[in-house]
Design a protein around this motif. Structure first.
Motif, PDB file in Angstrom:
ATOM      1  N   GLN A 159       0.847  -1.050  -0.085  1.00  0.00           N
ATOM      2  CA  GLN A 159       0.053   0.167  -0.178  1.00  0.00           C
ATOM      3  C   GLN A 159       0.833   1.118  -0.018  1.00  0.00           C
ATOM      4  OE1 GLN A 159      -2.475   0.488   3.504  1.00  0.00           O
ATOM      5  NE2 GLN A 159      -3.675   1.877   2.764  1.00  0.00           N
ATOM      6  N   LYS A 160       1.833   1.224   0.852  1.00  0.00           N
ATOM      7  CA  LYS A 160       3.029   2.350   0.939  1.00  0.00           C
ATOM      8  C   LYS A 160       3.458   2.598  -0.487  1.00  0.00           C
ATOM      9  CE  LYS A 160       7.020   2.048   2.281  1.00  0.00           C
ATOM     10  NZ  LYS A 160       8.368   2.035   2.442  1.00  0.00           N
ATOM     11  N   HIS A 161       3.936   1.361  -1.190  1.00  0.00           N
ATOM     12  CA  HIS A 161       4.791   1.489  -2.332  1.00  0.00           C
ATOM     13  C   HIS A 161       3.565   2.248  -3.412  1.00  0.00           C
ATOM     14  CE1 HIS A 161       8.622   0.370  -1.012  1.00  0.00           C
ATOM     15  NE2 HIS A 161       7.694  -1.207  -0.615  1.00  0.00           N
ATOM     16  N   ARG A 162       2.166   1.813  -3.388  1.00  0.00           N
ATOM     17  CA  ARG A 162       1.464   2.120  -4.222  1.00  0.00           C
ATOM     18  C   ARG A 162       1.095   3.858  -4.345  1.00  0.00           C
ATOM     19  NH1 ARG A 162      -3.686   1.366  -2.631  1.00  0.00           N
ATOM     20  NH2 ARG A 162      -4.792   3.015  -3.659  1.00  0.00           N
ATOM     21  N   LEU A 163       1.196   4.077  -2.955  1.00  0.00           N
ATOM     22  CA  LEU A 163       0.570   5.627  -2.460  1.00  0.00           C
ATOM     23  C   LEU A 163       1.907   6.264  -3.061  1.00  0.00           C
ATOM     24  CD1 LEU A 163      -0.953   5.261   0.646  1.00  0.00           C
ATOM     25  CD2 LEU A 163      -2.149   5.902  -1.473  1.00  0.00           C
ATOM     26  N   ILE A 164       2.987   5.863  -3.001  1.00  0.00           N
ATOM     27  CA  ILE A 164       4.122   6.583  -3.333  1.00  0.00           C
ATOM     28  C   ILE A 164       4.190   6.873  -4.961  1.00  0.00           C
ATOM     29  CG2 ILE A 164       6.936   6.575  -3.439  1.00  0.00           C
ATOM     30  CD1 ILE A 164       6.693   5.308  -0.634  1.00  0.00           C
ATOM     31  N   TRP A 165       3.898   5.541  -5.531  1.00  0.00           N
ATOM     32  CA  TRP A 165       4.003   5.686  -7.063  1.00  0.00           C
ATOM     33  C   TRP A 165       2.988   6.672  -7.730  1.00  0.00           C
ATOM     34  CZ3 TRP A 165       0.541   4.649 -11.276  1.00  0.00           C
ATOM     35  CH2 TRP A 165       1.250   4.660 -12.472  1.00  0.00           C
ATOM     36  N   ARG A 168       3.990  10.371  -7.168  1.00  0.00           N
ATOM     37  CA  ARG A 168       5.056  10.545  -8.355  1.00  0.00           C
ATOM     38  C   ARG A 168       4.583  10.693  -9.771  1.00  0.00           C
ATOM     39  NH1 ARG A 168      10.155   6.983  -5.967  1.00  0.00           N
ATOM     40  NH2 ARG A 168      10.382   8.224  -4.054  1.00  0.00           N
ATOM     41  N   ASN A 169       3.610   9.884  -9.856  1.00  0.00           N
ATOM     42  CA  ASN A 169       2.865   9.900 -11.208  1.00  0.00           C
ATOM     43  C   ASN A 169       1.388  10.070 -11.220  1.00  0.00           C
ATOM     44  OD1 ASN A 169       5.382   8.682 -12.616  1.00  0.00           O
ATOM     45  ND2 ASN A 169       4.633   6.872 -11.139  1.00  0.00           N
ATOM     46  N   PRO A 170       1.084  11.608 -11.022  1.00  0.00           N
ATOM     47  CA  PRO A 170      -0.303  11.819 -10.855  1.00  0.00           C
ATOM     48  C   PRO A 170      -1.108  11.707 -11.963  1.00  0.00           C
ATOM     49  CG  PRO A 170       1.040  13.798 -10.705  1.00  0.00           C
ATOM     50  CD  PRO A 170       2.138  12.527 -10.833  1.00  0.00           C
ATOM     51  N   ASP A 171      -0.394  11.856 -13.173  1.00  0.00           N
ATOM     52  CA  ASP A 171      -1.118  11.782 -14.421  1.00  0.00           C
ATOM     53  C   ASP A 171      -1.594  10.284 -14.873  1.00  0.00           C
ATOM     54  OD1 ASP A 171       1.499  11.385 -14.659  1.00  0.00           O
ATOM     55  OD2 ASP A 171       1.693  11.808 -16.742  1.00  0.00           O
ATOM     56  N   LYS A 172      -0.968   9.362 -14.341  1.00  0.00           N
ATOM     57  CA  LYS A 172      -1.084   7.947 -14.939  1.00  0.00           C
ATOM     58  C   LYS A 172      -2.349   7.173 -13.608  1.00  0.00           C
ATOM     59  CE  LYS A 172       3.236   7.372 -16.933  1.00  0.00           C
ATOM     60  NZ  LYS A 172       4.768   6.777 -16.644  1.00  0.00           N
ATOM     61  N   LYS A 173      -2.839   6.561 -14.365  1.00  0.00           N
ATOM     62  CA  LYS A 173      -3.951   5.938 -13.499  1.00  0.00           C
ATOM     63  C   LYS A 173      -3.822   4.438 -13.102  1.00  0.00           C
ATOM     64  CE  LYS A 173      -7.919   7.559 -12.179  1.00  0.00           C
ATOM     65  NZ  LYS A 173      -8.245   7.745 -10.721  1.00  0.00           N
ATOM     66  N   LEU A 174      -3.833   3.780 -12.040  1.00  0.00           N
ATOM     67  CA  LEU A 174      -3.664   2.479 -12.274  1.00  0.00           C
ATOM     68  C   LEU A 174      -4.950   1.544 -12.176  1.00  0.00           C
ATOM     69  CD1 LEU A 174      -1.450   1.927  -8.747  1.00  0.00           C
ATOM     70  CD2 LEU A 174      -0.863   1.485 -10.978  1.00  0.00           C
ATOM     71  N   HIS A 175      -6.076   2.129 -12.165  1.00  0.00           N
ATOM     72  CA  HIS A 175      -7.303   1.481 -12.366  1.00  0.00           C
ATOM     73  C   HIS A 175      -8.369   2.261 -12.957  1.00  0.00           C
ATOM     74  CE1 HIS A 175      -9.217   3.440  -8.736  1.00  0.00           C
ATOM     75  NE2 HIS A 175      -7.983   3.152  -8.222  1.00  0.00           N
TER      76      HIS A 175
END
Length: 175
Positions: A159-165, A168-175
């Protein structure tokens, strides 16, 4: 019980029993069997009414689902507190089991709806399908790509790594 009446059976004498085709010895055997049944049934029924039912009514909550109190999550535990970390792991495994079963139930509902509706399932099952997709996505975000033996610490780090990513990448969506 059972529609038998002791007084009715005792009132029939030998002359009445011959008119009905029942011998007097058969009547005695019936009375004996009925008395034996009443003695056993009476003790069992009274035990149930006087002991079992009051105990069940007093402890009604304890006969059904076991309820666990929520424990602190792993981020609230001290680093060197193995008991707290163990409890957080157990809570994590219970939560994962519940979430997995929710996804399984939603998947089954989706499959049943699609089988029932046939060709019209695209629009008739849309709500159920969206609920399933949302639940499956959330399950994968929380538990996906983790080994089954990994516990609360690994999930917290994921969860921590996902939040950091995401930061750092606000323009890219994971889902």
């Amino acid at each position: 019980m059972g529609g038998h009446d002791d007084t009715e059976a005792e009132c029939i004498d030998e002359s009445q029993s011959k008119n009905k085709g029942i011998s007097f010895t058969d009547l005695k055997v019936q009375n004996l069997a009925l008395g034996f049944f009443s003695a056993i049934d009476g003790t069992v029924t009274s035990f149930r009414e006087k002991v079992v039912l009051p105990l069940q009514s007093k402890n009604k909550e304890k006969f059904y689902h076991r309820r666990f109190n929520r424990v602190p999550t792993v981020d609230q535990c001290d680093y060197e507190d193995p008991v707290c970390i163990y409890e957080a792991d157990e809570q994590f495994y219970r939560d994962k089991l519940v979430d997995s079963n929710i996804v399984k139930i939603l998947r089954q509902r989706k499959i049943e709806c699609m089988a029932w509706e046939g060709p019209d399932s695209r629009y008739k099952c849309k709500k159920i399908e969206d609920e399933y997709e949302n639940a499956a996505t959330n399950w994968f975000i929380k538990y996906g790509e983790m080994r089954a033996t990994q516990g609360a610490i690994e999930a917290y780090m994921k969860q921590k790594h996902r939040l950091i990513w995401e930061r750092r990448n606000p323009d890219k969506k994971l889902h």
